[in-house]
Design a protein around this motif. Structure first.
Motif, PDB file in Angstrom:
ATOM      1  N   GLU A 183       0.826  -1.204   0.000  1.00  0.00           N
ATOM      2  CA  GLU A 183       0.000   0.000   0.000  1.00  0.00           C
ATOM      3  C   GLU A 183       0.864   1.261   0.000  1.00  0.00           C
ATOM      4  O   GLU A 183       2.050   1.218   0.329  1.00  0.00           O
ATOM      5  N   SER A 184       0.250   2.363  -0.336  1.00  0.00           N
ATOM      6  CA  SER A 184       0.944   3.639  -0.332  1.00  0.00           C
ATOM      7  C   SER A 184       1.447   3.959   1.073  1.00  0.00           C
ATOM      8  O   SER A 184       0.723   3.820   2.052  1.00  0.00           O
ATOM      9  N   ASN A 295       1.328   0.000  -5.805  1.00  0.00           N
ATOM     10  CA  ASN A 295       0.332  -0.271  -4.771  1.00  0.00           C
ATOM     11  C   ASN A 295      -0.930  -0.881  -5.384  1.00  0.00           C
ATOM     12  O   ASN A 295      -1.937  -1.030  -4.710  1.00  0.00           O
ATOM     13  N   PRO A 324       0.961  -3.925   5.205  1.00  0.00           N
ATOM     14  CA  PRO A 324       0.570  -2.620   5.755  1.00  0.00           C
ATOM     15  C   PRO A 324       0.823  -2.566   7.252  1.00  0.00           C
ATOM     16  O   PRO A 324       0.932  -3.596   7.919  1.00  0.00           O
ATOM     17  N   ASN A 369      -0.272   4.329   6.280  1.00  0.00           N
ATOM     18  CA  ASN A 369       0.872   3.554   6.746  1.00  0.00           C
ATOM     19  C   ASN A 369       1.961   4.415   7.393  1.00  0.00           C
ATOM     20  O   ASN A 369       1.640   5.365   8.090  1.00  0.00           O
TER      21      ASN A 369
END
Length: 464
Positions: A183-184, A295, A324, A369
């Protein structure tokens, strides 16, 4: 039962719970007479509840069921007592007693628990084993961090991240293409830099944010172009980012955003190890390692026909997935302490998180995150008037952070403009550095900015 409400416990439930306790338990009245016991206690002393109930504890001692009682001392002193008791079967118990008072403060009941010393000994052995394993695990983590020269902000204690760095240790010296997914904000670029720094290509690391470059400029930015190749092009032409990364690593961030027509050109470059500038027919050999990141779910995109299957397999030679932050909560506390310590050192502060504040941070889902965690902590430092950052501070800043993310997602008009400007600025900086032969002071002069501002821009380009 309504969701969220605890189940009601009846008297029958209490009896069931009492009977299933792993410790032996007896309840005695103020005269040291047994009024209640569980099967565990009776099993420990070798008798039955029917035999014990109603008898005074000294009667049971006289029968040889155990050698001493702490009940009388507890009633006399009113204090909690603990002692070793030996049963008639030779089992040693840790016996502990406590008084329950009535409304007038007088002794109503005495509750005694009994745990075999063998059980406690086994627990101690297991605890020491786990402690040794934990120490060994932490030493391995620290060794990996030092060995791989991991970024100082890349803090972790979770086993998932240790396993990930074990993979990095094996993969870094090899020139295989790596695809980092996650994820970003999980730290994909930091991981890419870690792989690069531990490879044999330490001279140059070029990060390229695909979404930051407009589609109509992507080909010329990556491959370069011959002078006069198209309207508005530089007369002398332009070197592409593949060439800039020669002998080093090219980090293609968010490869899922590569336009479909461009995917075949990048595939051909990876397969043949050569490029052709826009407007040229002459090919150029490349010596570049590719690390890609995204992502997005590239396999799902392949099924939909929006990402080439052959390019996916070329990129996915060594897949590395970063979980994450919400799935590795043991990393949240050390990250918080690290970020707060860095902020304190930078600004001469003495901020710290309360226990309840830390608990609140661990409860949060962290859609952004590690990047979001750092941002929240920086906001907290400016918001909190006291050195101790409270639970209320956390709730307020997290609420504000959620609103900011939603506002950014909704502002569809602004983002494309920002991306084009960022791409333009990145292009200017890289072009100036190339013209200056890597000399940052000279590049700053060419750009008409101070060296300090150029360093700041370079940090922004690198972390973007």
């Amino acid at each position: 039962m309504t969701k969220g409400r605890p189940a009601e416990i009846t008297l029958d439930h209490l009896h069931d719970i009492f009977d299933n306790l792993t410790d032996g338990v007896i309840v005695l009245d103020r005269n040291a007479r047994l009024v209640m016991t569980n099967p565990t206690f009776c099993k420990l002393i070798g008798t039955t509840p029917e035999h014990c109930i109603g008898k005074e504890t000294k009667e049971l001692i006289a029968e040889g069921l155990y050698d001493r009682s702490i009940v009388y001392e507890t009633i006399e002193t009113g204090k909690e007592i603990a002692a070793i008791v030996r049963t008639g079967t030779g089992v040693e118990l840790l016996s502990r007693s406590r008084i329950i008072h009535d409304g007038g403060g007088k002794v109503k009941f005495v509750v005694v628990t009994a745990t075999p010393l063998s059980v406690l000994s086994n627990l101690r052995v297991e605890f020491e084993r786990q402690h040794r394993l934990s120490d060994m695990y932490l030493r391995e983590l620290e060794h990996l961090r030092k060995l791989l020269l991991v970024d100082e902000d890349y803090i972790f204690e979770s086993r998932e991240m240790k396993s990930l760095l074990d993979v990095v240790k094996r993969v870094a010296p090899l020139d295989f293409t790596v695809l980092i997914t996650g994820e970003s904000g999980v730290g994909k670029e930091i991981l890419a830099k870690t792989i690069h720094n531990n490879s044999n290509r330490k001279n140059v690391f070029i990060p390229v944010s695909i979404p930051a470059i407009p589609d109509n400029l992507l080909e010329s930015e990556l491959f370069g172009y011959r002078g006069g190749a198209f309207t508005g092009s530089l007369r002398r032409g332009k070197i592409g980012l593949f060439e800039v990364a020669q002998g080093g690593t090219l980090f293609l961030d968010e490869v899922g955003d590569i336009p479909y027509p461009m995917q075949v050109k990048i595939l051909r470059t990876i397969e043949n190890g050569e490029i052709t500038r826009v407007g040229c027919t002459k090919t150029m050999k490349l010596d570049v390692r590719i690390i890609a990141a995204t992502n997005r779910d590239l396999q799902a995109m392949v099924k939909k026909g929006t990402f080439r299957e052959d390019l996916f397999y070329r990129l996915n030679v060594v897949p590395i997935k970063i979980k994450p932050l919400r799935e590795r909560q043991t990393d949240i506390e050390p990250l918080c302490h690290c970020f707060i310590r860095n902020i304190n050192n930078r600004y001469g502060l003495n901020k710290y998180l309360s226990v309840h504040a830390l608990y609140e941070l661990k409860k949060y889902n962290w859609p952004g995150n590690v990047r979001e965690l750092r941002n929240v902590l920086e906001r907290l430092v400016t918001k909190s008037d006291e050195n101790c950052i409270s639970e209320e501070d956390i709730k307020s800043v997290i609420s504000s952070s959620i609103e900011d993310i939603q506002a950014l997602e909704n502002d569809s008009r602004t983002l494309p403009v920002l991306k084009e400007y960022e791409a333009f600025e990145q292009s200017r900086i890289l072009e100036a550095l190339k013209e200056a032969g890597g000399n940052k002071s000279k590049a700053a002069e060419l750009l008409g900015m101070t060296r300090t501002k150029l360093y700041r821009k370079l940090q922004s380009v690198s972390s973007g």
